[in-house]
Design a protein around this motif. Sequence first.
Motif: not given
Length: 93
Positions: A39-40, A43-44, A48, A51-52, A54-55
């Motif tokens: 996941r990190a 996102i990298d 964004f 990230e949204r 994957l949340s």
Amino acid sequence: MDDRVTGIEVRYFAAAADAAGRDKETIELPGGADLAALRAVLIDRHGFDMERILSVAAFLVEPGDAVGSAALTRDLTVEAGPRVDVLPPFAGG
């Protein structure tokens, strides 16, 4: 985790594919890496929007052995298998 590096095929669906700008890619991670590490990296790499997504997304993780079956999870402590599908919530009915 161990010292070896492994390629994890990540397949994206729906909004996750839009955020990644592709349907799939290979991510290199240390052997035994968990979904939190994957996941990190995602996102990298994708920012964004990813990230949204994957949340709220679930992951369909293929097992590293031929015996097990794929597991659908949101548990980020699960070891990433050789293939991980990123599944955002789907609308419809």
